[in-house]
Design a protein around this motif. Structure first.
Motif, PDB file in Angstrom:
ATOM      1  N   ARG A 195       8.087  -6.868  -8.550  1.00 27.70           N
ATOM      2  CA  ARG A 195       7.766  -8.047  -9.507  1.00 27.70           C
ATOM      3  C   ARG A 195       6.063  -8.037  -9.349  1.00 27.70           C
ATOM      4  O   ARG A 195       5.759  -8.534  -8.610  1.00 27.70           O
ATOM      5  N   PRO A 196       5.854  -7.874 -10.450  1.00 28.83           N
ATOM      6  CA  PRO A 196       4.187  -7.909 -10.673  1.00 28.83           C
ATOM      7  C   PRO A 196       3.761  -9.561 -10.500  1.00 28.83           C
ATOM      8  O   PRO A 196       4.495 -10.313 -11.252  1.00 28.83           O
ATOM      9  N   SER A 197       2.593  -9.628  -9.882  1.00 32.20           N
ATOM     10  CA  SER A 197       1.926 -11.127 -10.230  1.00 32.20           C
ATOM     11  C   SER A 197       0.796 -11.114 -11.245  1.00 32.20           C
ATOM     12  O   SER A 197       1.029 -11.714 -12.117  1.00 32.20           O
ATOM     13  N   LEU A 198      -0.165 -10.554 -10.583  1.00 37.07           N
ATOM     14  CA  LEU A 198      -1.275 -10.441 -11.710  1.00 37.07           C
ATOM     15  C   LEU A 198      -1.691  -9.294 -12.473  1.00 37.07           C
ATOM     16  O   LEU A 198      -2.430  -9.355 -13.480  1.00 37.07           O
ATOM     17  N   SER A 199      -1.070  -8.391 -12.066  1.00 41.10           N
ATOM     18  CA  SER A 199      -1.332  -6.915 -12.854  1.00 41.10           C
ATOM     19  C   SER A 199       0.019  -6.157 -12.629  1.00 41.10           C
ATOM     20  O   SER A 199       0.939  -6.397 -11.802  1.00 41.10           O
ATOM     21  N   GLY A 200       0.182  -5.051 -13.327  1.00 39.05           N
ATOM     22  CA  GLY A 200       1.258  -4.404 -13.608  1.00 39.05           C
ATOM     23  C   GLY A 200       1.414  -3.276 -12.086  1.00 39.05           C
ATOM     24  O   GLY A 200       0.382  -3.294 -11.204  1.00 39.05           O
ATOM     25  N   PRO A 201       2.335  -2.880 -11.712  1.00 36.76           N
ATOM     26  CA  PRO A 201       2.573  -2.262 -10.401  1.00 36.76           C
ATOM     27  C   PRO A 201       1.852  -0.772 -10.329  1.00 36.76           C
ATOM     28  O   PRO A 201       1.602  -0.300 -11.359  1.00 36.76           O
ATOM     29  N   ALA A 202       1.685  -0.330  -9.054  1.00 37.34           N
ATOM     30  CA  ALA A 202       1.067   1.018  -8.841  1.00 37.34           C
ATOM     31  C   ALA A 202       2.295   1.981  -8.652  1.00 37.34           C
ATOM     32  O   ALA A 202       3.361   1.263  -8.526  1.00 37.34           O
ATOM     33  N   PHE A 203       2.148   3.152  -8.760  1.00 34.31           N
ATOM     34  CA  PHE A 203       3.426   3.851  -8.715  1.00 34.31           C
ATOM     35  C   PHE A 203       3.982   3.937  -7.280  1.00 34.31           C
ATOM     36  O   PHE A 203       5.212   3.779  -7.213  1.00 34.31           O
ATOM     37  N   ASP A 204       3.314   3.719  -6.260  1.00 31.46           N
ATOM     38  CA  ASP A 204       3.812   3.589  -4.944  1.00 31.46           C
ATOM     39  C   ASP A 204       4.765   2.391  -4.847  1.00 31.46           C
ATOM     40  O   ASP A 204       5.658   2.242  -3.924  1.00 31.46           O
ATOM     41  N   ASP A 205       4.517   1.284  -5.575  1.00 35.85           N
ATOM     42  CA  ASP A 205       5.415   0.212  -5.570  1.00 35.85           C
ATOM     43  C   ASP A 205       6.633   0.281  -6.029  1.00 35.85           C
ATOM     44  O   ASP A 205       7.591  -0.546  -5.586  1.00 35.85           O
ATOM     45  N   CYS A 206       6.908   1.375  -6.779  1.00 38.81           N
ATOM     46  CA  CYS A 206       7.974   1.508  -7.491  1.00 38.81           C
ATOM     47  C   CYS A 206       9.008   2.794  -7.221  1.00 38.81           C
ATOM     48  O   CYS A 206       9.696   3.336  -7.471  1.00 38.81           O
ATOM     49  N   ARG A 207       8.176   3.658  -6.331  1.00 39.62           N
ATOM     50  CA  ARG A 207       8.394   4.850  -5.768  1.00 39.62           C
ATOM     51  C   ARG A 207      10.157   4.932  -5.400  1.00 39.62           C
ATOM     52  O   ARG A 207      10.432   4.167  -4.452  1.00 39.62           O
ATOM     53  N   VAL A 208      10.728   5.700  -5.744  1.00 44.02           N
ATOM     54  CA  VAL A 208      12.123   6.008  -5.374  1.00 44.02           C
ATOM     55  C   VAL A 208      12.323   7.496  -4.976  1.00 44.02           C
ATOM     56  O   VAL A 208      11.821   8.442  -5.531  1.00 44.02           O
TER      57      VAL A 208
END
Length: 136
Positions: free
Chosen positions: A109-122
């Motif tokens: 869930r982004p707060s002030l900016s979009g995610p980085a790849f590592d935040d969403c890595r699967v």
């Protein structure tokens, strides 16, 4: 000689074997439009600064949707949105805040900016991987 061919076949098979990444989309509130999904390999500008490896779209028919990707084992990230009005783009409010529901792998869930790849890595291994993304 036989051993050489057996090893070569084993190495070739391990590099070319594909598996499945199954993405279940939850929390669909509007029963119109499409779910548009991008599957990404590691990239610095995720999600807007790099191109998805594969994109899919599915028509919304209920409160959930399922998208299946055939992938090689490795690291991936998923970004998706519900194109409620079917115009082919993520509609935004002032300051670029999404107007339409969206989501990322790991339910980031982004707060002030979009995610980085590592935040969403699967990480996808040799066996099928299932993930669930709840629309925000």
């Amino acid at each position: 000689m036989f051993l050489f061919f057996a090893l070569r076949l084993l190495v070739f098979h391990s590099f070319s074997a594909e598996t499945k990444l199954v993405v279940d989309v939850q929390n669909i509130r509007h029963h119109t439009g499409q779910i548009r999904v991008g599957l990404y390999k590691p990239c610095a500008g995720f999600p807007t600064g790099c191109k998805p490896l594969v994109s899919h779209q599915v028509d919304v028919t209920g409160n959930t949707a399922r998208i299946t990707f055939s992938v090689k084992p490795g690291d991936y990230a998923v970004a998706l949105f519900h194109d409620v009005n079917g115009n082919g783009q993520l509609d935004k409010k002032m300051f670029g805040i999404p107007k339409e529901p969206y989501g990322f792998s790991n339910n980031f869930r982004p707060s002030l900016s979009g995610p980085a790849f590592d935040d969403c890595r699967v990480r996808v291994e040799e066996s099928e991987k299932k993930i669930s993304i709840k629309l925000i």
